[in-house]
Scaffold this motif. Structure first.
Motif, mmCIF file in Angstrom:
data_model
loop_
_atom_site.group_PDB
_atom_site.id
_atom_site.type_symbol
_atom_site.label_atom_id
_atom_site.label_comp_id
_atom_site.label_asym_id
_atom_site.label_seq_id
_atom_site.Cartn_x
_atom_site.Cartn_y
_atom_site.Cartn_z
ATOM 1 N N ILE A 235 38.256 34.185 31.245
ATOM 2 C CA ILE A 235 39.224 33.355 31.982
ATOM 3 C C ILE A 235 38.718 33.071 33.390
ATOM 4 N N LYS A 236 38.175 34.119 34.014
ATOM 5 C CA LYS A 236 37.729 33.987 35.406
ATOM 6 C C LYS A 236 36.609 32.972 35.547
ATOM 7 N N THR A 237 35.690 32.940 34.564
ATOM 8 C CA THR A 237 34.576 31.996 34.648
ATOM 9 C C THR A 237 35.036 30.547 34.523
ATOM 10 N N HIS B 61 37.724 29.016 41.884
ATOM 11 C CA HIS B 61 37.621 30.172 42.782
ATOM 12 C C HIS B 61 38.934 30.374 43.551
ATOM 13 N N GLY B 62 39.433 31.606 43.533
ATOM 14 C CA GLY B 62 40.649 31.944 44.263
ATOM 15 C C GLY B 62 41.920 31.834 43.444
ATOM 16 N N THR C 115 43.451 35.426 40.897
ATOM 17 C CA THR C 115 44.447 36.386 41.391
ATOM 18 C C THR C 115 45.842 35.779 41.369
ATOM 19 N N THR C 116 45.936 34.507 41.721
ATOM 20 C CA THR C 116 47.240 33.825 41.691
ATOM 21 C C THR C 116 47.791 33.783 40.266
ATOM 22 N N ASN C 117 46.914 33.486 39.303
ATOM 23 C CA ASN C 117 47.350 33.438 37.903
ATOM 24 C C ASN C 117 47.817 34.805 37.409
#
Length: 305
Positions: free
Chosen positions: A69-71, A75-76, A79-81
């Motif tokens: 998911i992160k890839t 960027h940024g 954490t919000t998700n």
């Protein structure tokens, strides 16, 4: 009186009726989460051990999913998700650490981790170790660590981390010593000239050739810019300004270098055909080979499309 208010010994004492009521409640809630309570204690322990193993796998699975998911997330926003979904950032970080550890380990170690009855907190602590340290542990080491209490386990992990840092320091010291020895034993001359002199003579061919190659290509572009008068004038001026200032800076640096050489050695030793240096055959061949290599690298980098 609540369970918190009771003595530990009191919590373990149930009448037959209370025991039946408690088991009934357990079975009711367990059924709601699709859990069947086994008939015997041995079967219950077997189920617990299976769930413990699954906890390791599920933690790693979450980690791999978080990484995927992160890839694909800007960027940024990751954490919000997590916050939007009520997921602790530290929980995601721990799962990713476990996934990265398992991904970095060789197959033999990964399979060993799959059969350990290691609880989640121990697994996360293990994931914080350098991969090299985990790889150095054999099956007996892992079994011993797994049998420790969480407090003792963390002490051992701290010792392993300290040992890794100590080994890194020793390795750095050894590398520095080897580098010092290499420099000490390095040859003092090349082509019967001091190393610095030989390197300057050789590399002057290569670097000047690359600069010249680049300059020739850009001169052609600048000529095209000057001659293509049907384009918007302001746009052409902007391109001309960019070219002027960037190449002027390079010209100033070259002029400074040449003036430095002239000031140090005198123009009488630099200007004129009689000042062109002589090269031995092996020095000349090496200089030309180095020049061709640098040009080939330049052309591969900038001319391949």
């Amino acid at each position: 009186m609540t369970i918190k208010d009771q003595e530990p010994s009191e919590i373990q004492v149930f009448s037959a009726e209370e025991q039946q009521l408690l088991l009934a409640k357990i079975e009711k809630v367990a059924g709601q989460i699709q859990l069947v309570i086994p008939e015997t204690i041995e079967e219950a322990w077997a189920a617990v051990m299976s769930l413990e193993e699954q906890a390791i796998v599920n933690t790693a699975k979450r980690g791999f999913l978080y990484m995927a998911i992160k890839t694909e997330t800007e960027h940024g926003n990751f954490t919000t998700n997590l916050k939007e979904r009520g997921i602790s950032a530290s929980s995601a970080k721990n799962a990713i650490a476990v996934a990265k550890m398992l991904m970095a380990l060789p197959d033999s170690k990964r399979q060993t981790f799959g059969v350990l009855n290691m609880n989640k907190s121990k697994l996360i602590e293990m994931a914080r170790l350098p991969v090299e340290t985990v790889e150095s542990l054999d099956d007996d080491d892992l079994d011993t660590l797994n049998d420790l209490s969480v407090r003792e386990f963390r002490k051992e992990i701290r010792k392993l981390k300290d040992k890794h840092i100590e080994l890194e320091d020793q390795t750095a010291t050894l590398i520095n010593a080897l580098e010092t020895e290499r420099l000490t034993k390095a040859p003092k001359q090349m082509y019967e000239l001091p190393i610095l002199v030989a390197q300057v003579r050789r590399d002057a061919f290569a670097h000047s050739a690359v600069v010249n190659e680049s300059l020739e290509a850009f001169i052609a572009m600048a000529e095209q810019l000057c001659n293509t008068r049907d384009l918007d004038l302001n746009h052409r001026i902007g391109a001309a300004q960019t070219t002027w200032h960037l190449w002027l800076r390079i010209q100033q640096r070259i002029t400074h270098m040449l003036n430095r050489l002239s000031g140090e050695f005198g123009p009488d030793h630099l200007a004129g055909a009689e000042c062109i240096p002589q090269f031995a055959e092996d020095e000349w061949q090496d200089a030309q080979a180095n020049r061709e290599y640098m040009l080939a690298m330049y052309n591969d980098r900038f001319n391949t499309k």
